[in-house]
Scaffold this active site. Sequence first.
Site, PDB file in Angstrom:
ATOM      1  N   ALA A   1      25.775  23.164  21.427  1.00 45.32           N
ATOM      2  CA  ALA A   1      24.741  22.313  20.847  1.00 45.32           C
ATOM      3  C   ALA A   1      24.044  22.979  19.668  1.00 45.32           C
ATOM      4  O   ALA A   1      24.243  24.165  19.378  1.00 45.32           O
ATOM      5  CB  ALA A   1      23.732  21.924  21.925  1.00 45.32           C
ATOM      6  N   HIS A   2      23.182  22.218  19.037  1.00 45.62           N
ATOM      7  CA  HIS A   2      22.512  22.633  17.802  1.00 45.62           C
ATOM      8  C   HIS A   2      21.701  23.914  17.980  1.00 45.62           C
ATOM      9  O   HIS A   2      21.068  24.136  19.000  1.00 45.62           O
ATOM     10  CB  HIS A   2      21.617  21.516  17.283  1.00 45.62           C
ATOM     11  CG  HIS A   2      20.506  21.123  18.225  1.00 45.62           C
ATOM     12  ND1 HIS A   2      19.280  21.728  18.229  1.00 45.62           N
ATOM     13  CD2 HIS A   2      20.469  20.177  19.182  1.00 45.62           C
ATOM     14  CE1 HIS A   2      18.520  21.176  19.136  1.00 45.62           C
ATOM     15  NE2 HIS A   2      19.213  20.235  19.744  1.00 45.62           N
ATOM     16  N   ASN A   3      21.801  24.753  16.973  1.00 46.06           N
ATOM     17  CA  ASN A   3      21.038  26.004  16.870  1.00 46.06           C
ATOM     18  C   ASN A   3      21.422  27.056  17.903  1.00 46.06           C
ATOM     19  O   ASN A   3      20.721  28.062  18.050  1.00 46.06           O
ATOM     20  CB  ASN A   3      19.533  25.740  16.948  1.00 46.06           C
ATOM     21  CG  ASN A   3      19.013  25.044  15.713  1.00 46.06           C
ATOM     22  OD1 ASN A   3      18.908  23.811  15.697  1.00 46.06           O
ATOM     23  ND2 ASN A   3      18.698  25.798  14.664  1.00 46.06           N
TER      24      ASN A   3
ATOM     25  N   SER B   1      19.820  25.725  21.171  1.00 44.43           N
ATOM     26  CA  SER B   1      19.128  27.010  20.956  1.00 44.43           C
ATOM     27  C   SER B   1      19.413  28.038  22.041  1.00 44.43           C
ATOM     28  O   SER B   1      18.572  28.864  22.364  1.00 44.43           O
ATOM     29  CB  SER B   1      17.615  26.774  20.837  1.00 44.43           C
ATOM     30  OG  SER B   1      17.317  25.925  19.753  1.00 44.43           O
TER      31      SER B   1
END
Length: 330
Positions: free
Chosen positions: A243-245, A263
């Site tokens: 997922a993102h970051n 994250s």
Amino acid sequence: MISYTIQEINDLLKGELIGNTTNNIEGPEQLQNAKNQHITFIGSSKYIKYWAESEASAVLVNDNLTVEPGDNRAVIKVKNADLAMAKVLELFNPPAPEFETDIHPTAVIHETAKIGDGCKIGANCYVGKDVELGNGVILYPNVCVFDETTIGDNTIAWSGTVIRERCLIGSHCIFHTNVSIGADGFGYRPSDDGRGLTKIPQIGNVIIGHYVEIGANSCVDRAKFSSTIIGDGCKIDNLVQIAHNSVMGRSCIMAGHSGLAGSVTLGDGVIIGGSASIKDHTTIESGATVGAGSGVMNNVKAGETVLGYPAQDAKAMLKQWVVMRRLAKK
């Protein structure tokens, strides 16, 4: 048909040859399926019993195991039978699909794109504005690389792969079929009126290091801002979600159906077992292992092995399972 003598194979492996076979080796095969033209391998003592029944002419074994060759059969002792078999597999590895022309006439390549020497671009590929492909990049048919993306030397993208805009891809990477790199991260918040969801713009990108391999149908989402990062040498199985970051260190392994929420940070050499799930904003430090099917809710210390749902120290979790099994029998 490619074939090798047992002496030629042993010269490659530099092992200890015990016994001999006059049969040429035409390929590797599993112990129970092997015929007399095959070589097989034994990496654990529990498989030795199958050697007597196998029709294989040769076997690779770990050097701490005792295996008798038998009549017209050979044993090659090596330090690690798995790694030795990898070298044998390379001998018999068939060539990759051929390109009749380096750049297929149906490929769409923007006039501003920079294409390195020796690149091959298959049918119906799309290469967008200001894309840069290093030397020897291979895009198999139906690959899309969107604007301002950079791909390093000798990276391979198999059919169906989509690399979105502004991504930075290293050299010698392999993306198997239908990999998605740089799709929007999953970001929504309740709207002000409480009657719907507001999409959070995802304006970052994905950075992938060198020698990364990503399996079929896996997804690496772009960051909300900054970058989702995959470190050098990471190996990612099929059907994995990143997922993102999220940030992965060097040489991490993620098995099939596992996933990182937003994250997440992985140190170097982290191993994530199949179907394991990692909660958002969690840190798993270098050398840690997450067992298959586990759910990680808290940070994991360096070198620690965790297991279960929610995940905890593997030894503690195994003890709990033993106690629960005993209670169930009462």
